[in-house]
Design a protein around this motif. Structure first.
Motif, PDB file in Angstrom:
ATOM      1  N   HIS A  44       6.223  -6.616 -30.000  1.00 20.08           N
ATOM      2  CA  HIS A  44       6.876  -6.186 -29.453  1.00 20.08           C
ATOM      3  C   HIS A  44       7.021  -4.721 -28.640  1.00 20.08           C
ATOM      4  CE1 HIS A  44      11.357  -4.230 -29.449  1.00 20.08           C
ATOM      5  NE2 HIS A  44      11.056  -2.756 -29.508  1.00 20.08           N
ATOM      6  N   GLY A  45       7.200  -4.414 -27.386  1.00 17.39           N
ATOM      7  CA  GLY A  45       7.408  -3.351 -26.455  1.00 17.39           C
ATOM      8  C   GLY A  45       6.111  -3.697 -25.304  1.00 17.39           C
ATOM      9  N   VAL A  46       6.000  -5.241 -25.444  1.00 16.84           N
ATOM     10  CA  VAL A  46       4.344  -5.089 -24.620  1.00 16.84           C
ATOM     11  C   VAL A  46       4.644  -7.032 -23.159  1.00 16.84           C
ATOM     12  CG1 VAL A  46       2.230  -6.701 -24.576  1.00 16.84           C
ATOM     13  CG2 VAL A  46       2.249  -4.641 -26.708  1.00 16.84           C
ATOM     14  N   LYS A  47       4.236  -5.773 -21.883  1.00 21.82           N
ATOM     15  CA  LYS A  47       4.794  -6.663 -20.990  1.00 21.82           C
ATOM     16  C   LYS A  47       4.095  -7.512 -21.121  1.00 21.82           C
ATOM     17  CE  LYS A  47       6.007  -4.698 -17.233  1.00 21.82           C
ATOM     18  NZ  LYS A  47       5.905  -3.924 -16.001  1.00 21.82           N
ATOM     19  N   PRO A  48       4.007  -8.786 -20.129  1.00 21.13           N
ATOM     20  CA  PRO A  48       3.481  -9.501 -20.116  1.00 21.13           C
ATOM     21  C   PRO A  48       2.286  -9.166 -18.595  1.00 21.13           C
ATOM     22  CG  PRO A  48       5.530 -10.626 -18.961  1.00 21.13           C
ATOM     23  CD  PRO A  48       5.941  -9.027 -19.665  1.00 21.13           C
ATOM     24  N   VAL A  49       1.497  -9.657 -18.444  1.00 16.33           N
ATOM     25  CA  VAL A  49       0.122  -8.906 -17.325  1.00 16.33           C
ATOM     26  C   VAL A  49       0.950 -10.356 -16.433  1.00 16.33           C
ATOM     27  CG1 VAL A  49      -2.099  -8.612 -16.471  1.00 16.33           C
ATOM     28  CG2 VAL A  49      -1.694  -8.233 -18.917  1.00 16.33           C
ATOM     29  N   THR A  50       0.714  -9.046 -15.270  1.00 12.65           N
ATOM     30  CA  THR A  50       0.806 -10.509 -13.949  1.00 12.65           C
ATOM     31  C   THR A  50      -0.356  -9.836 -12.594  1.00 12.65           C
ATOM     32  OG1 THR A  50       3.178 -10.231 -13.452  1.00 12.65           O
ATOM     33  CG2 THR A  50       2.409 -10.564 -11.391  1.00 12.65           C
ATOM     34  N   THR A  51      -0.619 -11.068 -11.996  1.00 17.10           N
ATOM     35  CA  THR A  51      -1.886 -10.858 -11.069  1.00 17.10           C
ATOM     36  C   THR A  51      -1.953 -11.236  -9.519  1.00 17.10           C
ATOM     37  OG1 THR A  51      -3.501 -11.702 -13.060  1.00 17.10           O
ATOM     38  CG2 THR A  51      -4.619 -11.314 -10.865  1.00 17.10           C
ATOM     39  N   TYR A  52      -1.389 -10.073  -9.182  1.00 12.63           N
ATOM     40  CA  TYR A  52      -1.614 -10.099  -7.610  1.00 12.63           C
ATOM     41  C   TYR A  52      -2.730 -10.748  -6.880  1.00 12.63           C
ATOM     42  CZ  TYR A  52       2.886  -8.664  -9.071  1.00 12.63           C
ATOM     43  OH  TYR A  52       4.401  -8.483  -9.608  1.00 12.63           O
ATOM     44  N   ARG A  53      -3.051 -10.766  -5.576  1.00 23.25           N
ATOM     45  CA  ARG A  53      -4.117 -11.494  -4.653  1.00 23.25           C
ATOM     46  C   ARG A  53      -3.790 -10.643  -3.259  1.00 23.25           C
ATOM     47  NH1 ARG A  53      -8.524 -14.867  -5.047  1.00 23.25           N
ATOM     48  NH2 ARG A  53      -7.050 -15.893  -6.867  1.00 23.25           N
ATOM     49  N   TYR A  54      -5.199  -9.773  -2.970  1.00 25.87           N
ATOM     50  CA  TYR A  54      -4.842  -8.912  -2.034  1.00 25.87           C
ATOM     51  C   TYR A  54      -6.194  -9.312  -1.370  1.00 25.87           C
ATOM     52  CZ  TYR A  54      -0.010  -6.772  -3.571  1.00 25.87           C
ATOM     53  OH  TYR A  54       0.735  -6.475  -4.240  1.00 25.87           O
ATOM     54  N   THR A  55      -5.534  -9.079   0.198  1.00 25.73           N
ATOM     55  CA  THR A  55      -7.087  -9.129   0.658  1.00 25.73           C
ATOM     56  C   THR A  55      -7.304  -7.455   1.026  1.00 25.73           C
ATOM     57  OG1 THR A  55      -6.214 -11.219   2.155  1.00 25.73           O
ATOM     58  CG2 THR A  55      -7.695  -9.094   3.282  1.00 25.73           C
ATOM     59  N   ILE A  56      -8.178  -7.120   1.562  1.00 26.31           N
ATOM     60  CA  ILE A  56      -8.997  -5.409   1.750  1.00 26.31           C
ATOM     61  C   ILE A  56     -10.063  -5.663   2.510  1.00 26.31           C
ATOM     62  CG2 ILE A  56      -8.804  -5.307  -0.843  1.00 26.31           C
ATOM     63  CD1 ILE A  56     -11.894  -5.772  -1.606  1.00 26.31           C
ATOM     64  N   ILE A  57     -10.198  -4.550   3.882  1.00 24.61           N
ATOM     65  CA  ILE A  57     -11.114  -4.533   4.214  1.00 24.61           C
ATOM     66  C   ILE A  57     -11.953  -3.716   3.670  1.00 24.61           C
ATOM     67  CG2 ILE A  57     -11.364  -3.788   7.140  1.00 24.61           C
ATOM     68  CD1 ILE A  57      -8.989  -6.437   6.341  1.00 24.61           C
ATOM     69  N   LEU A  58     -13.226  -3.800   4.370  1.00 24.96           N
ATOM     70  CA  LEU A  58     -14.738  -2.875   3.984  1.00 24.96           C
ATOM     71  C   LEU A  58     -15.133  -2.622   5.174  1.00 24.96           C
ATOM     72  CD1 LEU A  58     -15.380  -5.391   0.865  1.00 24.96           C
ATOM     73  CD2 LEU A  58     -14.571  -2.887   0.801  1.00 24.96           C
ATOM     74  N   GLU A  59     -15.436  -0.929   5.316  1.00 23.83           N
ATOM     75  CA  GLU A  59     -15.943  -0.655   6.935  1.00 23.83           C
ATOM     76  C   GLU A  59     -16.970  -0.264   6.724  1.00 23.83           C
ATOM     77  OE1 GLU A  59     -12.050  -0.222   9.827  1.00 23.83           O
ATOM     78  OE2 GLU A  59     -12.672   1.123   8.627  1.00 23.83           O
ATOM     79  N   HIS A  60     -18.198  -0.150   7.278  1.00 19.17           N
ATOM     80  CA  HIS A  60     -19.368   0.947   7.303  1.00 19.17           C
ATOM     81  C   HIS A  60     -19.314   1.984   7.474  1.00 19.17           C
ATOM     82  CE1 HIS A  60     -22.575  -2.186   6.061  1.00 19.17           C
ATOM     83  NE2 HIS A  60     -22.345  -2.674   6.636  1.00 19.17           N
ATOM     84  N   GLU A  61     -19.097   3.320   6.496  1.00 12.28           N
ATOM     85  CA  GLU A  61     -19.509   4.656   6.902  1.00 12.28           C
ATOM     86  C   GLU A  61     -20.012   5.207   7.986  1.00 12.28           C
ATOM     87  OE1 GLU A  61     -16.328   6.299   6.958  1.00 12.28           O
ATOM     88  OE2 GLU A  61     -15.434   6.047   5.303  1.00 12.28           O
ATOM     89  N   ALA A  62     -19.976   6.337   9.679  1.00  9.61           N
ATOM     90  CA  ALA A  62     -21.000   6.582   9.644  1.00  9.61           C
ATOM     91  C   ALA A  62     -22.454   6.924   9.204  1.00  9.61           C
ATOM     92  CB  ALA A  62     -20.444   7.598  10.946  1.00  9.61           C
TER      93      ALA A  62
END
Length: 84
Positions: free
Chosen positions: A6-24
């Motif tokens: 009772h009161g527990v929401k189902p979990v939904t999984t989303y997929r997103y692209t991330i960009i990773l950049e080296h910091e100076a």
């Protein structure tokens, strides 16, 4: 399928692209183009990925809490040659 309590929401999984950049000055900057303003960083690649995952989770929880629709990714990534 697991029954939800009772009161527990189902979990939904989303997929997103991330960009990773080296910091100076070392480390990595990470961001998710589909979620405007969703950025993070980390000293290592793994830390940056963990941190952006957490930032995305917080971002989506905020969107949901405000009754707004969860953004869906509509992103095209294409290398582009430029001659100079």
């Amino acid at each position: 399928m697991r029954a939800l309590g009772h009161g527990v929401k189902p979990v939904t999984t989303y997929r997103y692209t991330i960009i990773l950049e080296h910091e100076a000055d070392g480390g990595f900057h990470a961001y998710c183009p589909a979620l405007k303003g969703c950025h993070s960083q980390g000293d290592s690649l793994d830390e940056a990925i963990d941190n952006i995952r957490e930032a995305i989770e917080v971002f989506l929880a905020s969107v949901e809490a405000h009754g707004e629709p969860i953004p869906h990714e509509d992103l095209l990534i294409k290398p582009l040659e430029v001659a100079i």
